[in-house]
Write an enzyme that holds these catalytic residues in place. Structure first.
Site, mmCIF file in Angstrom:
data_model
loop_
_atom_site.group_PDB
_atom_site.id
_atom_site.type_symbol
_atom_site.label_atom_id
_atom_site.label_comp_id
_atom_site.label_asym_id
_atom_site.label_seq_id
_atom_site.Cartn_x
_atom_site.Cartn_y
_atom_site.Cartn_z
ATOM 1 N N GLY A 242 0.761 -1.240 0.000
ATOM 2 C CA GLY A 242 0.000 0.000 0.000
ATOM 3 C C GLY A 242 0.792 1.289 0.000
ATOM 4 O O GLY A 242 0.211 2.366 -0.171
ATOM 5 N N CYS A 346 -14.067 5.820 -27.874
ATOM 6 C CA CYS A 346 -15.352 6.532 -27.921
ATOM 7 C C CYS A 346 -16.024 6.549 -26.559
ATOM 8 O O CYS A 346 -17.041 5.884 -26.330
ATOM 9 C CB CYS A 346 -16.228 5.917 -28.998
#
Ligand SMILES: *Cc1c(COP(=O)(O)O)cnc(C)c1O
Length: 431
Positions: A242, A346
């Protein structure tokens, strides 16, 4: 620190010009620096060496970058692996990570994945639910093989990172709630073939504040003591990964490994345990870039769009997490623009940077998205029928393609046309 820098006016990875690579493999492509990931691994390992009793295990979180050459580079340095699927287990083994350095995490491990881990002889499973304990007990019993495990605890701490990469909050799907974790350990201890040996936690990714990690470690320590008081051996504590990396050169960097290690030393003082770490992003994040060509520059109603040939399918983080990647021209000029950098996909979400102040670029120029070595290529998809892009590794003056571009024919090869759609001999078309 990384090994991407401008030399003779061109961005290089170690001794190799990214323009040379672009000409050789085409864009977009990912480029990794072996020296950078090596350095990050060694710095992290040196920082945690000597913590706990015995040699700490540094298990690279494969999901950050599962490329076989990346994992093999780290395996040769002595890294273990944190895997979260049967596919990652198979990669870790194929890349040469010894089974006794592999930890298997994940909330939805299936019996066939548990079986693969047992058969490979991995170090431990980090178990995330009571239901998984039952499943693992059954799979182990069927093979009459003792299986070591840690209970992954949900410590209910807020790590203060992006919601989509927070994994230790009370209502997160990960781990067993703190209040039930001790009982889960004892439940496992009561199963004939299960050997619970430790506790684990992983509270989130891109952490920049050590406070929540320290709280989490404190909670694990308290629980370990309780379990020991009840006569259970707790010999391993896995504190997860982390640790954040610097994505922006203009902002303060997250804590360095030695600062993190000093916190862990303080928080675990006097524990008689082997410590385990699962860094992913920290090892490979700054060891990779995504190189792209500017297709064209387009003037919108009020924005200037730089349209790159890389899209959200190649690097999802900006679209998924609103993540920031510094953008660097391969041949920087002495001129700056403000532009919105988008890909050809798109979707409006196919945006890498909005109104970014950056080096001026024109059609045909090449740019690099920095800090793309973690959660980059591994999250790519073929959306818009775009091929997965090549991955290249540089090592000093040498380079190699370590994952090939998959061409349209290869993508289509998995599809089949259903039998009723095949042209029938002599049939006429019906409308
Ligand atoms: C993703 C993950 C890691 C690695 O996280 P980083 O932020 O990349 O260090 C470690 N452990 C587990 C269980 C994970 O799911």
């Amino acid at each position: 620190m990384d090994h991407f820098e401008i030399r003779d006016g061109v961005l290089h990875a170690e001794q190799v010009s990214l323009e040379t690579l672009a000409a050789a493999v085409g864009t977009p492509f990912y480029c990794y620096s072996a020296a950078t990931m090596t350095r990050h691994f060694e710095v992290f390992r040196a920082a945690v060496a000597g913590l706990g009793n015995g040699d700490p295990l540094v298990a690279f979180a494969i999901k950050a970058n599962p490329n076989l050459s990346v994992v093999a580079t780290l395996a040769r340095l002595g890294a273990g692996a944190d895997v979260v699927s049967g596919g990652e287990l198979s990669r870790a083994l194929a890349a040469g990570v010894p089974a006794e350095r592999i930890v298997f995490s994940g909330v939805g491990k299936q019996p066939h994945e548990l079986a693969a881990g047992i058969e490979a002889g991995i170090l431990q499973f980090n178990v995330e639910s009571e239901a998984e304990i039952a499943m693992l007990a059954e799979v182990a019993a069927a093979r009459q093989r003792p299986v070591e495990l840690a209970i992954r605890v949900n410590p209910a701490v807020n790590p203060g990172t992006h919601a989509k990469i927070s994994t230790g909050g009370k209502d997160s799907k990960f781990g067993i709630p703190f209040e039930r974790a001790g009982a889960a350990f004892m439940l496992a201890a009561g199963q004939e073939w299960l050997r619970p040996v430790g506790l684990a936690a992983h509270i989130g990714s891109q952490l920049t504040d050590l406070g929540p990690i320290e709280d989490c470690i404190g909670r694990l320590g308290g629980l370990a003591q309780e379990l020991r008081g009840a006569g259970h051996p707790v010999t391993r504590i896995d504190v997860g990964g982390g640790l954040g990396v610097p994505y922006r050169r203009d902002q303060p960097a997250p804590p360095e490994p030695h600062v993190y290690a000093a916190m862990v030393a303080r928080a675990t003082r006097g524990w008689d345990c082997r410590l385990m770490f699962e860094p992913g992003r920290m090892i490979v994040g700054n060891a990779g870039v995504l190189v792209s060509t500017v297709i064209l520059v387009k003037q919108g109603a009020s924005k200037t769009f730089v349209v790159a040939d890389a899209g959200m399918n190649d690097l999802l983080r900006p679209s998924l997490y609103n993540a920031w990647h510094d953008i660097q021209a391969l041949r920087p000029r002495d001129e700056r623009i403000t532009a919105t950098v988008v890909g050809p996909v798109c979707e409006t979400g196919d945006t890498f940077a909005d109104d970014r102040e950056m080096e001026a670029v024109a059609a045909g120029d090449r740019i690099a998205f920095l800090t793309a070595g973690a959660y980059g290529a591994t999250m790519a998809s073929t959306y818009n029928s775009r091929p997965l892009v090549p991955e290249v590794m540089v090592n000093g003056a040498s380079w190699a393609v370590v994952s090939a571009r998959n061409e349209p024919a290869a993508m289509q090869a998995l599809d089949t046309v259903a039998p009723w759609l095949e042209p029938q001999p002599g049939a006429t078309a019906t409308v």
